[in-house]
Design a protein around this motif. Structure first.
Motif, short mmCIF file in Angstrom:
data_model
loop_
_atom_site.label_atom_id
_atom_site.label_comp_id
_atom_site.label_asym_id
_atom_site.label_seq_id
_atom_site.Cartn_x
_atom_site.Cartn_y
_atom_site.Cartn_z
N VAL A 1 0.67 -1.13 0.10
CA VAL A 1 0.09 -0.12 -0.05
C VAL A 1 0.84 1.29 -0.14
N TRP A 2 1.97 1.34 1.03
CA TRP A 2 2.83 2.34 0.87
C TRP A 2 3.45 2.66 -0.46
N SER A 3 3.50 1.63 -1.39
CA SER A 3 4.29 1.93 -2.71
C SER A 3 3.18 2.73 -3.55
N THR A 4 2.14 2.56 -3.19
CA THR A 4 0.81 3.26 -4.05
C THR A 4 0.89 4.91 -3.70
N ARG A 5 1.77 5.35 -2.92
CA ARG A 5 1.27 6.78 -2.38
C ARG A 5 1.64 7.75 -3.42
N GLY A 6 1.08 8.88 -3.35
CA GLY A 6 1.48 9.85 -4.57
C GLY A 6 2.60 10.75 -4.22
N GLU A 7 3.11 11.31 -5.12
CA GLU A 7 4.38 12.23 -4.82
C GLU A 7 4.01 13.22 -3.87
N ASN A 8 3.07 13.92 -3.83
CA ASN A 8 2.74 14.91 -2.98
C ASN A 8 2.09 14.50 -1.53
N SER A 9 2.17 13.20 -1.27
CA SER A 9 1.25 12.90 0.06
C SER A 9 2.12 13.42 1.11
N PRO A 10 1.43 13.80 2.07
CA PRO A 10 1.67 14.48 3.35
C PRO A 10 2.28 13.43 4.23
N ILE A 11 1.93 12.32 4.24
CA ILE A 11 2.18 11.09 5.16
C ILE A 11 3.70 10.93 4.75
N ALA A 12 4.47 11.01 5.95
CA ALA A 12 6.01 11.00 5.53
C ALA A 12 6.68 9.61 5.66
N SER A 13 5.83 8.47 6.40
CA SER A 13 6.40 7.31 6.46
C SER A 13 5.11 6.17 6.56
N ARG A 14 5.82 5.16 6.17
CA ARG A 14 4.84 3.80 6.36
C ARG A 14 4.32 3.61 7.68
N GLU A 15 5.09 3.91 8.80
CA GLU A 15 4.59 4.10 10.32
C GLU A 15 3.70 5.14 10.26
N GLU A 16 3.91 6.29 9.77
CA GLU A 16 2.70 7.35 10.08
C GLU A 16 1.43 7.04 9.45
N MET A 17 1.54 6.11 8.10
CA MET A 17 0.51 5.68 7.33
C MET A 17 -0.23 4.75 8.10
N LEU A 18 0.45 3.80 8.85
CA LEU A 18 -0.39 2.87 9.89
C LEU A 18 -0.93 3.54 10.92
N THR A 19 -0.05 4.52 11.45
CA THR A 19 -0.95 5.28 12.82
C THR A 19 -2.19 6.21 12.31
N LEU A 20 -2.22 6.74 11.23
CA LEU A 20 -3.37 7.32 10.85
C LEU A 20 -4.42 6.37 10.24
N ALA A 21 -4.03 5.35 9.76
CA ALA A 21 -5.10 4.27 9.30
C ALA A 21 -5.60 3.87 10.35
N SER A 22 -5.10 3.59 11.74
CA SER A 22 -5.66 3.20 12.71
C SER A 22 -6.82 4.01 13.48
N LEU A 23 -6.44 5.44 13.28
CA LEU A 23 -7.26 6.35 13.73
C LEU A 23 -8.73 6.13 12.90
N ILE A 24 -8.40 6.15 11.64
CA ILE A 24 -9.48 6.11 10.59
C ILE A 24 -10.22 4.75 10.91
N GLU A 25 -9.73 3.70 11.18
CA GLU A 25 -10.29 2.43 11.44
C GLU A 25 -11.35 2.61 12.72
N LYS A 26 -10.76 3.17 13.89
CA LYS A 26 -11.52 3.15 14.96
C LYS A 26 -12.45 4.17 14.91
N GLU A 27 -12.50 5.09 14.03
CA GLU A 27 -13.48 6.20 13.95
C GLU A 27 -14.70 5.92 13.13
N THR A 28 -14.49 4.94 11.93
CA THR A 28 -15.74 4.86 11.23
C THR A 28 -15.58 3.23 10.79
N SER A 29 -16.73 2.58 10.90
CA SER A 29 -16.85 1.03 10.07
C SER A 29 -17.54 1.27 8.75
#
Length: 228
Positions: free
Chosen positions: A79-107
């Motif tokens: 998934v990290w390899s599909t990021r766009g050039e201008n993505s504000p997410i700086a690392s795969r770890e940040e992606m997983l952190t933000l994804a976990s917040l999204i996962e917990k906020e909505t089903s």
């Protein structure tokens, strides 16, 4: 012996849904019968991939945990390899952190990119995320579940995972997100929303202004009070 040599043995299944904490996953693993060893150390959240795994009687719980780690490594790298050039997410770890917040906020699958946009819009302007699940994570010491509702005092707790107190993303993921939430973290919706609140149907009402958000919040409180 013939059946064993052919692999003709009973295979069991374990399904790990998206959004569980590592504590909850280890709880499930340790409660499984027919497996050996007990897992003592809880892995950091964001390292175990939610999916369906198979196992046979006599296998170790540790081997299942390793499968989950390997699968998360593989899927998150893809998934990290599909990021766009201008993505504000700086690392795969940040992606997983933000994804976990999204996962917990909505089903609701369709809401994931919108929730992602809200959080990223806030990050861009230095606004605190004020994500309730991060407070639950802090108050529960990483277990991700509480026996009571959050209180106003809980929102003030001085804890690095409390996004009501500290700006930016929490130190690491607060749960183990699925692939869809990871994709939403990298590909947010093109909206200007800064707020969202439950709408009483399992989804959320989104808004750009605090005034509208407060009206939506009052609507939600009325719905909640009617259900009591």
């Amino acid at each position: 012996l013939n059946r064993l040599s052919k692999g003709d043995v009973i295979v069991y299944k374990l399904t790990i849904p998206e959004g569980l904490t590592s504590y909850e996953i280890v709880e499930r693993l340790n409660a499984l019968p027919k497996l050996k060893d007990q897992i003592q150390e809880i892995p950091q959240d964001g390292l175990l991939f939610p999916s369906t795994y198979t196992y046979k009687k006599g296998e170790s719980r540790t081997s299942l945990l390793i499968q989950m780690k390997n699968e998360m490594e593989k899927v998150s790298q893809h998934v990290w390899s599909t990021r766009g050039e201008n993505s504000p997410i700086a690392s795969r770890e940040e992606m997983l952190t933000l994804a976990s917040l999204i996962e917990k906020e909505t089903s609701v699958p369709a809401e994931r990119p919108i929730v992602s946009a809200v959080f990223q819009n806030r990050l861009k302007i230095g606004m605190r995320l004020q994500c309730d699940p991060t407070v639950v994570y802090a108050v529960s010491n990483g277990k991700g579940k509480m026996s009571q509702d959050l209180s106003r005092e809980d929102l003030k707790i001085e804890h690095p995972f409390n996004t009501y107190v500290f700006a930016g993303l929490p130190p690491h993921a607060i749960a183990n997100p699925g692939q869809s939430a990871m994709k939403a973290a990298l590909h947010p919706a093109n909206v200007n929303y800064l707020y969202f609140v439950a709408d009483g149907t399992g989804g959320h009402q989104f808004s750009e202004t605090l005034e509208l958000h407060q009206k939506n919040h009052q609507t939600w409180r009325n719905i909640r009070d009617q259900k009591k």
